[in-house]
Design a protein around this motif. Structure first.
Motif, mmCIF file in Angstrom:
data_model
loop_
_atom_site.group_PDB
_atom_site.id
_atom_site.type_symbol
_atom_site.label_atom_id
_atom_site.label_comp_id
_atom_site.label_asym_id
_atom_site.label_seq_id
_atom_site.Cartn_x
_atom_site.Cartn_y
_atom_site.Cartn_z
ATOM 1 N N ALA A 259 -6.835 8.399 -14.981
ATOM 2 C CA ALA A 259 -6.086 8.986 -13.880
ATOM 3 C C ALA A 259 -5.988 10.476 -14.143
ATOM 4 O O ALA A 259 -6.064 10.915 -15.301
ATOM 5 C CB ALA A 259 -4.702 8.364 -13.807
ATOM 6 N N CYS A 260 -5.841 11.275 -13.074
ATOM 7 C CA CYS A 260 -5.748 12.723 -13.284
ATOM 8 C C CYS A 260 -4.772 13.362 -12.308
ATOM 9 O O CYS A 260 -4.634 12.947 -11.165
ATOM 10 C CB CYS A 260 -7.127 13.370 -13.190
ATOM 11 S SG CYS A 260 -7.957 13.152 -11.611
ATOM 12 N N GLY A 261 -4.060 14.362 -12.818
ATOM 13 C CA GLY A 261 -3.080 15.099 -12.022
ATOM 14 C C GLY A 261 -2.478 16.197 -12.885
ATOM 15 O O GLY A 261 -2.664 16.200 -14.105
ATOM 16 N N ILE B 228 -5.955 9.533 0.759
ATOM 17 C CA ILE B 228 -5.866 9.914 -0.653
ATOM 18 C C ILE B 228 -5.411 11.368 -0.725
ATOM 19 O O ILE B 228 -5.847 12.202 0.067
ATOM 20 C CB ILE B 228 -7.237 9.738 -1.340
ATOM 21 C CG1 ILE B 228 -7.577 8.252 -1.432
ATOM 22 C CG2 ILE B 228 -7.263 10.400 -2.716
ATOM 23 C CD1 ILE B 228 -8.957 7.961 -1.997
ATOM 24 N N LEU B 229 -4.540 11.660 -1.684
ATOM 25 C CA LEU B 229 -4.052 13.031 -1.863
ATOM 26 C C LEU B 229 -5.151 13.860 -2.544
ATOM 27 O O LEU B 229 -5.648 13.472 -3.600
ATOM 28 C CB LEU B 229 -2.781 12.990 -2.723
ATOM 29 C CG LEU B 229 -1.831 14.186 -2.814
ATOM 30 C CD1 LEU B 229 -2.420 15.329 -3.631
ATOM 31 C CD2 LEU B 229 -1.388 14.686 -1.461
ATOM 32 N N PRO B 230 -5.548 14.979 -1.951
ATOM 33 C CA PRO B 230 -6.603 15.794 -2.560
ATOM 34 C C PRO B 230 -6.084 16.557 -3.782
ATOM 35 O O PRO B 230 -5.578 17.665 -3.663
ATOM 36 C CB PRO B 230 -7.030 16.755 -1.436
ATOM 37 C CG PRO B 230 -5.943 16.715 -0.425
ATOM 38 C CD PRO B 230 -5.086 15.507 -0.664
ATOM 39 N N VAL C 45 0.847 -1.188 0.000
ATOM 40 C CA VAL C 45 0.000 0.000 0.000
ATOM 41 C C VAL C 45 0.882 1.238 0.000
ATOM 42 O O VAL C 45 2.073 1.171 0.313
ATOM 43 C CB VAL C 45 -0.958 0.040 1.218
ATOM 44 C CG1 VAL C 45 -1.929 -1.129 1.165
ATOM 45 C CG2 VAL C 45 -0.182 0.055 2.528
ATOM 46 N N ARG C 46 0.287 2.360 -0.388
ATOM 47 C CA ARG C 46 1.041 3.613 -0.429
ATOM 48 C C ARG C 46 0.792 4.434 0.834
ATOM 49 O O ARG C 46 1.649 5.200 1.267
ATOM 50 C CB ARG C 46 0.652 4.366 -1.707
ATOM 51 C CG ARG C 46 0.231 5.738 -1.535
ATOM 52 C CD ARG C 46 -0.147 6.494 -2.779
ATOM 53 N NE ARG C 46 0.238 7.874 -2.548
ATOM 54 C CZ ARG C 46 -0.435 8.718 -1.779
ATOM 55 N NH1 ARG C 46 -1.552 8.358 -1.182
ATOM 56 N NH2 ARG C 46 -0.003 9.922 -1.585
ATOM 57 N N ALA C 47 -0.378 4.275 1.431
ATOM 58 C CA ALA C 47 -0.762 5.136 2.553
ATOM 59 C C ALA C 47 -1.709 4.379 3.469
ATOM 60 O O ALA C 47 -2.371 3.441 3.035
ATOM 61 C CB ALA C 47 -1.437 6.397 2.021
ATOM 62 N N ILE D 253 -5.782 18.752 -7.101
ATOM 63 C CA ILE D 253 -6.433 19.963 -7.596
ATOM 64 C C ILE D 253 -7.039 19.688 -8.973
ATOM 65 O O ILE D 253 -8.087 20.220 -9.312
ATOM 66 C CB ILE D 253 -5.426 21.131 -7.595
ATOM 67 C CG1 ILE D 253 -5.037 21.438 -6.142
ATOM 68 C CG2 ILE D 253 -6.008 22.378 -8.274
ATOM 69 C CD1 ILE D 253 -3.765 22.229 -5.979
ATOM 70 N N THR D 254 -6.412 18.799 -9.732
ATOM 71 C CA THR D 254 -7.006 18.383 -11.009
ATOM 72 C C THR D 254 -8.303 17.624 -10.739
ATOM 73 O O THR D 254 -9.319 17.846 -11.419
ATOM 74 C CB THR D 254 -6.021 17.485 -11.778
ATOM 75 O OG1 THR D 254 -4.725 18.082 -11.734
ATOM 76 C CG2 THR D 254 -6.455 17.304 -13.216
ATOM 77 N N ARG D 255 -8.281 16.728 -9.764
ATOM 78 C CA ARG D 255 -9.479 15.975 -9.368
ATOM 79 C C ARG D 255 -10.622 16.930 -9.042
ATOM 80 O O ARG D 255 -11.733 16.795 -9.561
ATOM 81 C CB ARG D 255 -9.127 15.110 -8.146
ATOM 82 C CG ARG D 255 -10.274 14.378 -7.470
ATOM 83 C CD ARG D 255 -9.778 13.772 -6.155
ATOM 84 N NE ARG D 255 -10.818 13.010 -5.470
ATOM 85 C CZ ARG D 255 -11.751 13.559 -4.694
ATOM 86 N NH1 ARG D 255 -11.783 14.873 -4.520
ATOM 87 N NH2 ARG D 255 -12.660 12.804 -4.101
ATOM 88 N N ASP D 256 -10.316 17.914 -8.203
ATOM 89 C CA ASP D 256 -11.332 18.877 -7.786
ATOM 90 C C ASP D 256 -11.834 19.692 -8.975
ATOM 91 O O ASP D 256 -13.031 19.922 -9.134
ATOM 92 C CB ASP D 256 -10.719 19.801 -6.721
ATOM 93 C CG ASP D 256 -11.739 20.766 -6.164
ATOM 94 O OD1 ASP D 256 -12.662 20.310 -5.457
ATOM 95 O OD2 ASP D 256 -11.646 21.977 -6.452
#
Ligand SMILES: *Cc1c(COP(=O)(O)O)cnc(C)c1O
Length: 360
Positions: free
Chosen positions: A303-305, A259-261, A188-190, A263-266
């Motif tokens: 995927a998005c970023g 999960i990392l929030p 796992v990553r986190a 900004i692209t996701r948002d």
């Protein structure tokens, strides 16, 4: 706010050399002439803001970052707009996230205006390094690390904040655009209560070995599941994930603390809603994903970023089976959303959300 001292560069890159270097752009290999450095000392706060030549940073071998990994970073881009000016996308959101990361890593906050000003200073000095819109953008990398020479375990008392910049290539590369994901069931990553929601180098360090396992299996990226049940889809090592169903709804895992929030996701939430899609944040399991992909209920996944905006996922592999998504080469919704977001970022579409900040 702090005043910046400007140190002149004795021999900046010539226009000819710069043009040659920017002929074909990759990601993160080419750097501009300058950098910003600001120092923090406990009791004194932030001081010595310098816009100067990009150069190595002298560091004591006992610097805390080298031992206990007190380090955070951000990633954002500056874009060349049609009128020749340069702007960045939601830099205040990066500034706010930087401070959230700082809190989790027991580091000092950097005033948000100072974060944005540091980017403005660097982009103004290196404005000729911002590629034309059809060639790419200038990737900005603000970061902060513990520089105090001390081996005891406690938050450091001295920090260095820097910004460096790298001209990067465009979004639309030729060839196959969809990637193959390896789903990591073993690593796992986190974890809940951990640092997953902070943008810190340590999270990336934890993702590298699973990433190489994925590469051994012929995959491009790794998808991580939740640490407790090893069931729920979280995100990739450096990108969030979204799913598109045949009823037109879009689903993304909820921000659960690990999960990392993004900004692209948002921003994609907003862009998708503007385009009439229903977006739901809800847990989605690997098993359900496999079933939905096979039944055709799932149409697309991407995927998005910041770095790649949207990366369509064509195929999924794991040691518990694999599947193809749609036709295996990305879909209509990913394309539509990417065009809508990139259009705003490049100043080609109206900025209805007030996301763009002029820098130079
Ligand atoms: C930076 C990052 C993202 C994407 O965030 P953006 O703000 O969209 O660039 C997603 N996941 C992880 C783990 C990240 O580090």
């Amino acid at each position: 706010m702090l005043d910046f001292t400007t140190q002149t560069l004795p021999n900046p890159t010539s226009p000819e050399d710069r043009a040659a270097a920017m002929e074909s752009l990759g990601f993160g290999t080419l750097f501009t002439d300058h950098m910003v450095t600001i120092r923090y000392t406990e009791g004194q706060g932030w001081h010595d803001a310098v816009l100067g030549p990009r150069q190595p940073i002298p560091l004591d071998p006992a610097a805390a970052v080298l031992h206990y990994a007190q380090e955070i970073f951000e990633g954002l881009k500056a874009y060349r707009l049609p009128d020749g000016s340069v702007a960045s996308f939601r830099p205040e959101a990066n500034a706010a996230r930087f401070n959230h990361s700082a809190t989790r890593l027991a580091m000092p906050h950097l005033p948000e205006e100072l974060f944005v000003e540091s980017i403005r200073q660097l982009v103004a000095a290196d404005v000729d390094w911002v590629p034309d819109a059809d060639k790419g953008s200038l990737y900005l990398r603000p970061f902060m690390f513990a520089s105090e020479a001390f081996l005891g375990v406690r938050p450091a008392r001295d920090y260095i904040y820097c910004v460096i910049a790298s001209p990067v290539g465009g979004y639309f590369k030729s060839g196959k655009s969809a990637v193959t994901l390896w789903v990591s069931h073993d690593y796992v990553r986190a974890v809940p209560g951990g640092t997953g929601a902070a943008k810190c180098g340590g999270n990336y360090a934890a993702s590298l070995m699973p990433q190489s396992v994925g590469i051994e299996h012929g995959c491009d990226q790794v998808l991580f599941l939740d640490a407790v049940e090893r069931k729920w889809i979280e995100e990739l090592g450096g990108m969030n994930i979204m799913f598109v169903f045949n009823d037109g709804t879009i689903v993304t895992p909820p921000l659960n603390g690990s999960i990392l929030p993004g900004i692209t996701r948002d921003s994609l939430h907003a862009v998708a809603q503007d385009a009439g899609y229903t977006v739901r944040e809800e847990p989605y399991s690997f098993d359900q994903w496999m079933e939905d992909a096979k039944s055709g209920k799932l149409k697309e996944a991407f995927a998005c970023g910041t770095a790649a905006v949207i990366t369509p996922i064509g195929e999924v592999k794991s040691n518990r089976g694999g599947f193809i998504i749609g036709n295996g080469d990305g879909g209509e919704v990913a394309r539509t959303l990417r065009e809508a977001l990139v259009g705003v970022q490049l100043g080609q579409k109206p900025d209805t959300h007030g996301w763009m900040t002029k820098l130079a």
